[in-house]
Scaffold this motif. Structure first.
Motif, PDB file in Angstrom:
ATOM      1  N   TRP A 155      -0.700 -13.086   5.373  1.00 15.90           N
ATOM      2  CA  TRP A 155      -0.420 -13.354   7.047  1.00 15.90           C
ATOM      3  C   TRP A 155      -0.932 -11.909   7.630  1.00 15.90           C
ATOM      4  CZ3 TRP A 155      -0.038 -17.381   9.760  1.00 15.90           C
ATOM      5  CH2 TRP A 155       0.468 -18.393   9.249  1.00 15.90           C
ATOM      6  N   HIS A 156      -1.070 -11.020   6.967  1.00 18.79           N
ATOM      7  CA  HIS A 156      -1.732  -9.585   7.465  1.00 18.79           C
ATOM      8  C   HIS A 156      -2.982  -9.894   7.904  1.00 18.79           C
ATOM      9  CE1 HIS A 156      -3.184  -5.305   7.071  1.00 18.79           C
ATOM     10  NE2 HIS A 156      -2.497  -5.403   8.230  1.00 18.79           N
ATOM     11  N   TYR A 157      -3.962 -10.208   6.755  1.00 21.20           N
ATOM     12  CA  TYR A 157      -5.220 -10.395   7.041  1.00 21.20           C
ATOM     13  C   TYR A 157      -5.502 -11.631   7.919  1.00 21.20           C
ATOM     14  CZ  TYR A 157      -6.060  -7.510   2.897  1.00 21.20           C
ATOM     15  OH  TYR A 157      -6.124  -6.403   2.108  1.00 21.20           O
ATOM     16  N   ILE A 158      -4.747 -12.740   8.196  1.00 16.99           N
ATOM     17  CA  ILE A 158      -4.846 -13.773   9.046  1.00 16.99           C
ATOM     18  C   ILE A 158      -4.844 -13.117  10.474  1.00 16.99           C
ATOM     19  CG2 ILE A 158      -3.907 -15.582  10.058  1.00 16.99           C
ATOM     20  CD1 ILE A 158      -3.530 -16.775   7.224  1.00 16.99           C
ATOM     21  N   SER A 159      -3.994 -12.247  10.844  1.00 16.39           N
ATOM     22  CA  SER A 159      -3.689 -11.493  11.828  1.00 16.39           C
ATOM     23  C   SER A 159      -4.798 -10.551  12.251  1.00 16.39           C
ATOM     24  CB  SER A 159      -2.509 -10.675  12.052  1.00 16.39           C
ATOM     25  OG  SER A 159      -2.405  -9.712  11.149  1.00 16.39           O
ATOM     26  N   ILE A 160      -5.305  -9.926  11.198  1.00 19.46           N
ATOM     27  CA  ILE A 160      -6.485  -9.032  11.305  1.00 19.46           C
ATOM     28  C   ILE A 160      -7.671  -9.838  11.872  1.00 19.46           C
ATOM     29  CG2 ILE A 160      -8.513  -7.514  10.176  1.00 19.46           C
ATOM     30  CD1 ILE A 160      -6.001  -6.428   8.537  1.00 19.46           C
ATOM     31  N   GLN A 172       3.157  -2.943   8.272  1.00 21.12           N
ATOM     32  CA  GLN A 172       4.394  -2.308   7.718  1.00 21.12           C
ATOM     33  C   GLN A 172       5.160  -3.153   6.958  1.00 21.12           C
ATOM     34  OE1 GLN A 172       6.237  -1.498  11.409  1.00 21.12           O
ATOM     35  NE2 GLN A 172       5.056   0.381  11.950  1.00 21.12           N
ATOM     36  N   GLN A 173       5.267  -4.498   7.095  1.00 21.03           N
ATOM     37  CA  GLN A 173       5.945  -5.365   6.113  1.00 21.03           C
ATOM     38  C   GLN A 173       5.379  -5.302   5.009  1.00 21.03           C
ATOM     39  OE1 GLN A 173       6.444  -8.975   8.016  1.00 21.03           O
ATOM     40  NE2 GLN A 173       8.100  -8.400   9.320  1.00 21.03           N
ATOM     41  N   LYS A 174       3.974  -5.566   5.024  1.00 20.10           N
ATOM     42  CA  LYS A 174       3.321  -5.458   3.639  1.00 20.10           C
ATOM     43  C   LYS A 174       3.422  -4.578   2.950  1.00 20.10           C
ATOM     44  CE  LYS A 174      -1.143  -4.493   3.320  1.00 20.10           C
ATOM     45  NZ  LYS A 174      -2.460  -4.264   2.973  1.00 20.10           N
ATOM     46  N   LYS A 182       6.166  -2.448   2.744  1.00 17.62           N
ATOM     47  CA  LYS A 182       7.374  -2.301   2.463  1.00 17.62           C
ATOM     48  C   LYS A 182       7.489  -3.425   1.063  1.00 17.62           C
ATOM     49  CE  LYS A 182      12.120  -3.846   3.538  1.00 17.62           C
ATOM     50  NZ  LYS A 182      12.798  -4.551   4.591  1.00 17.62           N
ATOM     51  N   LYS A 183       6.893  -4.703   1.260  1.00 17.00           N
ATOM     52  CA  LYS A 183       6.819  -5.664   0.304  1.00 17.00           C
ATOM     53  C   LYS A 183       6.353  -5.276  -1.033  1.00 17.00           C
ATOM     54  CE  LYS A 183       8.942  -8.596   2.623  1.00 17.00           C
ATOM     55  NZ  LYS A 183      10.674  -9.060   2.454  1.00 17.00           N
ATOM     56  N   GLU A 184       5.339  -4.471  -0.879  1.00 16.50           N
ATOM     57  CA  GLU A 184       4.325  -3.926  -2.039  1.00 16.50           C
ATOM     58  C   GLU A 184       5.183  -2.892  -2.610  1.00 16.50           C
ATOM     59  OE1 GLU A 184       0.179  -2.160  -3.137  1.00 16.50           O
ATOM     60  OE2 GLU A 184       0.714  -1.801  -0.910  1.00 16.50           O
ATOM     61  N   LYS A 185       5.854  -2.035  -1.870  1.00 16.77           N
ATOM     62  CA  LYS A 185       6.742  -1.119  -2.588  1.00 16.77           C
ATOM     63  C   LYS A 185       7.996  -1.467  -3.250  1.00 16.77           C
ATOM     64  CE  LYS A 185       9.395   2.944  -1.355  1.00 16.77           C
ATOM     65  NZ  LYS A 185      10.313   3.649  -0.467  1.00 16.77           N
ATOM     66  N   GLU A 186       8.494  -2.408  -2.770  1.00 16.05           N
ATOM     67  CA  GLU A 186       9.639  -3.113  -3.459  1.00 16.05           C
ATOM     68  C   GLU A 186       9.004  -3.857  -4.786  1.00 16.05           C
ATOM     69  OE1 GLU A 186      11.202  -5.922  -0.804  1.00 16.05           O
ATOM     70  OE2 GLU A 186      12.363  -4.587   0.301  1.00 16.05           O
ATOM     71  N   TYR A 187       7.844  -4.613  -4.638  1.00 14.87           N
ATOM     72  CA  TYR A 187       7.489  -5.370  -5.883  1.00 14.87           C
ATOM     73  C   TYR A 187       7.116  -4.056  -7.053  1.00 14.87           C
ATOM     74  CZ  TYR A 187       3.616  -7.006  -8.570  1.00 14.87           C
ATOM     75  OH  TYR A 187       2.248  -7.329  -9.558  1.00 14.87           O
ATOM     76  N   GLN A 188       6.445  -3.162  -6.558  1.00 18.95           N
ATOM     77  CA  GLN A 188       5.687  -2.045  -7.437  1.00 18.95           C
ATOM     78  C   GLN A 188       6.955  -1.222  -8.135  1.00 18.95           C
ATOM     79  OE1 GLN A 188       2.896  -1.739  -8.600  1.00 18.95           O
ATOM     80  NE2 GLN A 188       1.763  -3.175  -7.351  1.00 18.95           N
ATOM     81  N   GLU A 189       8.039  -1.049  -7.393  1.00 16.83           N
ATOM     82  CA  GLU A 189       9.198  -0.461  -8.022  1.00 16.83           C
ATOM     83  C   GLU A 189       9.733  -1.393  -9.173  1.00 16.83           C
ATOM     84  OE1 GLU A 189      11.732   0.405  -4.562  1.00 16.83           O
ATOM     85  OE2 GLU A 189      10.774   2.471  -4.256  1.00 16.83           O
ATOM     86  N   LEU A 190      10.089  -2.735  -8.633  1.00 19.79           N
ATOM     87  CA  LEU A 190      10.763  -3.471  -9.881  1.00 19.79           C
ATOM     88  C   LEU A 190       9.745  -3.636 -10.995  1.00 19.79           C
ATOM     89  CD1 LEU A 190      12.995  -5.150 -10.459  1.00 19.79           C
ATOM     90  CD2 LEU A 190      12.245  -7.000  -9.557  1.00 19.79           C
ATOM     91  N   ARG A 191       8.430  -3.857 -10.595  1.00 17.41           N
ATOM     92  CA  ARG A 191       7.437  -3.892 -11.878  1.00 17.41           C
ATOM     93  C   ARG A 191       7.545  -2.638 -12.624  1.00 17.41           C
ATOM     94  NH1 ARG A 191       2.568  -2.801 -13.426  1.00 17.41           N
ATOM     95  NH2 ARG A 191       2.248  -1.368 -11.519  1.00 17.41           N
TER      96      ARG A 191
END
Length: 151
Positions: free
Chosen positions: A35-40, A98-100, A102-111
């Motif tokens: 969605w970020h890339y679509i908005s760009i 900003q959401q991207k 945040k989501k990447e940080k959450e994903y990378q932390e769990l991984r």
């Protein structure tokens, strides 16, 4: 729980749940990224169309006087709507960025937590020797790398 994760051998239920959580976070991250890339690209497209419209309608006719050009722009409802949509698109781009992140940080932390705790998650020797099967399934099915902490 997703089917490939349910059918994993040499993995206990708690580990399967952690793998499922990392899969869900990866999906959320990928969705927000899309969605970020679509908005760009949408904002860039609107800006390009507005630039053409601006040049054809206003610059050619009112290039002699800036004040008359500005007055014509503000009186033209199409130009005002274009500008409003471009501003909203720019705001959406920033919000989704900003959401991207945040989501990447959450994903990378769990991984990274799964990578760090792999010795605890596959305690038995048979499980430890066959954990590469789990890692390969996660890499092939979901594009989640559990071999290394680095992206």
């Amino acid at each position: 729980m997703d089917t490939p994760i349910q059918h994993l051998e040499y993995t206990d239920q708690a580990t399967k749940q952690m793998l499922e959580n990392v899969r869900k976070r990866k999906k959320k991250f990928d969705d927000v990224k899309k969605w970020h890339y679509i908005s760009i690209y949408g904002t860039l497209f609107l800006t390009f169309i507005f630039s053409l419209y601006f040049y054809i309608i206003f610059v050619k006719q009112y290039s002699y006087n800036f004040i008359s050009m500005l007055s014509a722009i503000l009186n033209d409802s199409v130009a005002v709507y274009f500008l409003a949509f471009i501003i909203v698109g720019f705001g959406a781009m920033n919000l989704l960025k900003q959401q991207k992140e945040k989501k990447e940080k959450e994903y990378q932390e769990l991984r990274c937590e799964i990578v760090d705790r792999s010795k605890d998650l596959w305690k038995k020797e048979e499980e430890w020797k066959n954990r590469h099967v789990v890692f390969e399934i996660m890499k092939k099915q979901y594009d989640i790398n559990l071999y290394h902490e680095k992206k």
